[in-house]
Write an enzyme that holds these catalytic residues in place. Structure first.
Site, PDB file in Angstrom:
ATOM      1  N   ASP A 296       0.875  -1.161   0.000  1.00 28.73           N
ATOM      2  CA  ASP A 296       0.000   0.000   0.000  1.00 28.73           C
ATOM      3  C   ASP A 296       0.929   1.233   0.000  1.00 28.73           C
ATOM      4  O   ASP A 296       2.128   1.103   0.244  1.00 28.73           O
ATOM      5  CB  ASP A 296      -0.863  -0.077   1.276  1.00 28.73           C
ATOM      6  CG  ASP A 296      -1.571   1.220   1.592  1.00 28.73           C
ATOM      7  OD1 ASP A 296      -2.210   1.775   0.690  1.00 28.73           O
ATOM      8  OD2 ASP A 296      -1.470   1.681   2.739  1.00 28.73           O
TER       9      ASP A 296
ATOM     10  N   ASP B 276      -0.030   5.100   1.262  1.00 30.19           N
ATOM     11  CA  ASP B 276      -0.238   5.938   2.460  1.00 30.19           C
ATOM     12  C   ASP B 276      -0.167   5.127   3.749  1.00 30.19           C
ATOM     13  O   ASP B 276      -0.908   4.152   3.905  1.00 30.19           O
ATOM     14  CB  ASP B 276      -1.630   6.588   2.397  1.00 30.19           C
ATOM     15  CG  ASP B 276      -1.566   8.001   1.849  1.00 30.19           C
ATOM     16  OD1 ASP B 276      -0.492   8.408   1.385  1.00 30.19           O
ATOM     17  OD2 ASP B 276      -2.591   8.703   1.885  1.00 30.19           O
TER      18      ASP B 276
ATOM     19  N   ARG C  69     -12.379   8.849 -10.770  1.00 29.41           N
ATOM     20  CA  ARG C  69     -11.174   8.152 -11.250  1.00 29.41           C
ATOM     21  C   ARG C  69     -11.603   7.066 -12.230  1.00 29.41           C
ATOM     22  O   ARG C  69     -12.787   6.786 -12.363  1.00 29.41           O
ATOM     23  CB  ARG C  69     -10.407   7.549 -10.065  1.00 29.41           C
ATOM     24  CG  ARG C  69      -9.947   8.609  -9.066  1.00 29.41           C
ATOM     25  CD  ARG C  69      -9.299   8.000  -7.828  1.00 29.41           C
ATOM     26  NE  ARG C  69      -8.944   9.032  -6.856  1.00 29.41           N
ATOM     27  CZ  ARG C  69      -8.555   8.775  -5.615  1.00 29.41           C
ATOM     28  NH1 ARG C  69      -8.465   7.521  -5.193  1.00 29.41           N
ATOM     29  NH2 ARG C  69      -8.242   9.762  -4.789  1.00 29.41           N
TER      30      ARG C  69
ATOM     31  N   ASP D  77     -13.614   5.347  -0.689  1.00 29.74           N
ATOM     32  CA  ASP D  77     -13.684   4.951  -2.088  1.00 29.74           C
ATOM     33  C   ASP D  77     -14.959   4.165  -2.342  1.00 29.74           C
ATOM     34  O   ASP D  77     -15.449   3.441  -1.468  1.00 29.74           O
ATOM     35  CB  ASP D  77     -12.488   4.059  -2.461  1.00 29.74           C
ATOM     36  CG  ASP D  77     -11.165   4.803  -2.363  1.00 29.74           C
ATOM     37  OD1 ASP D  77     -11.163   6.029  -2.603  1.00 29.74           O
ATOM     38  OD2 ASP D  77     -10.147   4.167  -2.059  1.00 29.74           O
TER      39      ASP D  77
ATOM     40  N   PHE E 190      -5.370  -8.041   2.072  1.00 28.12           N
ATOM     41  CA  PHE E 190      -4.670  -8.525   3.271  1.00 28.12           C
ATOM     42  C   PHE E 190      -5.163  -9.922   3.656  1.00 28.12           C
ATOM     43  O   PHE E 190      -4.391 -10.795   4.036  1.00 28.12           O
ATOM     44  CB  PHE E 190      -4.906  -7.534   4.424  1.00 28.12           C
ATOM     45  CG  PHE E 190      -4.492  -8.028   5.780  1.00 28.12           C
ATOM     46  CD1 PHE E 190      -3.165  -7.964   6.179  1.00 28.12           C
ATOM     47  CD2 PHE E 190      -5.428  -8.551   6.665  1.00 28.12           C
ATOM     48  CE1 PHE E 190      -2.770  -8.414   7.435  1.00 28.12           C
ATOM     49  CE2 PHE E 190      -5.045  -9.000   7.916  1.00 28.12           C
ATOM     50  CZ  PHE E 190      -3.716  -8.941   8.302  1.00 28.12           C
TER      51      PHE E 190
ATOM     52  N   THR F 292      -2.528 -14.284  -0.645  1.00 23.73           N
ATOM     53  CA  THR F 292      -1.485 -13.405  -0.080  1.00 23.73           C
ATOM     54  C   THR F 292      -1.188 -13.746   1.381  1.00 23.73           C
ATOM     55  O   THR F 292      -2.023 -14.318   2.083  1.00 23.73           O
ATOM     56  CB  THR F 292      -1.906 -11.918  -0.127  1.00 23.73           C
ATOM     57  OG1 THR F 292      -3.009 -11.728   0.764  1.00 23.73           O
ATOM     58  CG2 THR F 292      -2.280 -11.468  -1.520  1.00 23.73           C
TER      59      THR F 292
END
Length: 252
Positions: free
Chosen positions: A13, A15, A126, A184, A226, A231
């Site tokens: 990530d 930020d 976006r 978002d 996550f 992952t």
């Protein structure tokens, strides 16, 4: 950890993980990534921001060339070794009518919100998502910090998301709180796990994919990737913590 560079992918990530919120990456962090980590692992970065904001924080073209994978907008925009590989469009996916109705509702809702201050750019469009900020994205760092503290007490973002969920129940949307001032909104499945679709196209699969992020709790914008079965997730508290955990992971 015994592996070759090609067998291990480390995704970050931005930020709160590689940089402080909306701040540029430090020279120390850059040196650590490029000199210590890059020779030992394939590097990728996945963020909700668009490419321009990523470049602003991660030192422009340099990181685009150095990182193997760059995934702005959760991977809906996709770069490999500096080359643009393609993009998805939320306007095509949802259609203009739904999009317009959604944006209008957000602007009306924010207009009626009582907040200590408001600035500008409340809805940012976006490629693959909408970013909604009740205070407005044009606020200073100090104002960001103040809103984050205010939001912790008054849950401005959470309450707005609850209203949107009611109002647009028929539209398959995900709402994700990330950063200090915004959330978002994107179609279901268009979260940060979207970038794993691009990674899966490799002829030689990675033996391990590690993800480092700070918003890893349910509702945070790092949660889905996550907790994804493909992952190995790492929760970090700051860029310094990212360095510490990487040093341990790679036995640097």
């Amino acid at each position: 950890m015994d592996h070759t560079r090609d067998e291990l992918l480390i995704l970050f990530d931005v930020d709160g993980t590689l940089t402080k919120a909306r701040q540029p990456i430090t020279e120390e962090m850059k040196a650590f990534l490029y000199e210590s980590v890059l020779p030992r692992a394939t590097l990728g970065v996945v963020g909700g921001s668009d490419l321009d904001k990523m470049c602003e924080q991660l030192n422009g073209q340099e990181f685009l060339q150095k990182f193997d994978y760059v995934f702005p907008e959760n991977g809906l925009v996709h770069y490999e070794r500096g080359q643009a590989m393609g993009k998805m469009s939320i306007s095509q996916h949802l259609g203009e009518d739904v999009l317009k109705r959604f944006i209008n509702f957000c602007l009306h809702y924010i207009a009626d919100l009582e907040l200590p201050i408001k600035r500008g750019t409340f809805v940012e469009f976006r490629n693959g998502m909408l970013n909604v900020s009740p205070i407005g994205r044009n606020c200073s760092t100090e104002e960001r910090n103040e809103f984050e503290a205010y939001d912790r007490t008054h849950e401005v973002r959470r309450k707005m998301i609850d209203r949107l969920r009611e109002q647009f129940a028929e539209v398959d949307l995900t709402y994700s709180i990330g950063g200090q001032i915004s959330f978002d909104v994107y179609p279901v499945g268009w979260d940060k796990t979207f970038c794993l679709r691009h990674v899966a196209k490799r002829t030689q699969p990675f033996r391990e994919i590690h993800f480092f992020g700070d918003k890893t709790n349910a509702g945070g914008n790092d949660y889905e990737i996550f907790s994804h079965p493909q992952t190995i997730g790492h929760t970090v508290a700051s860029p310094d913590d990212t360095r510490k955990q990487l040093t341990e992971l790679l036995k640097l």
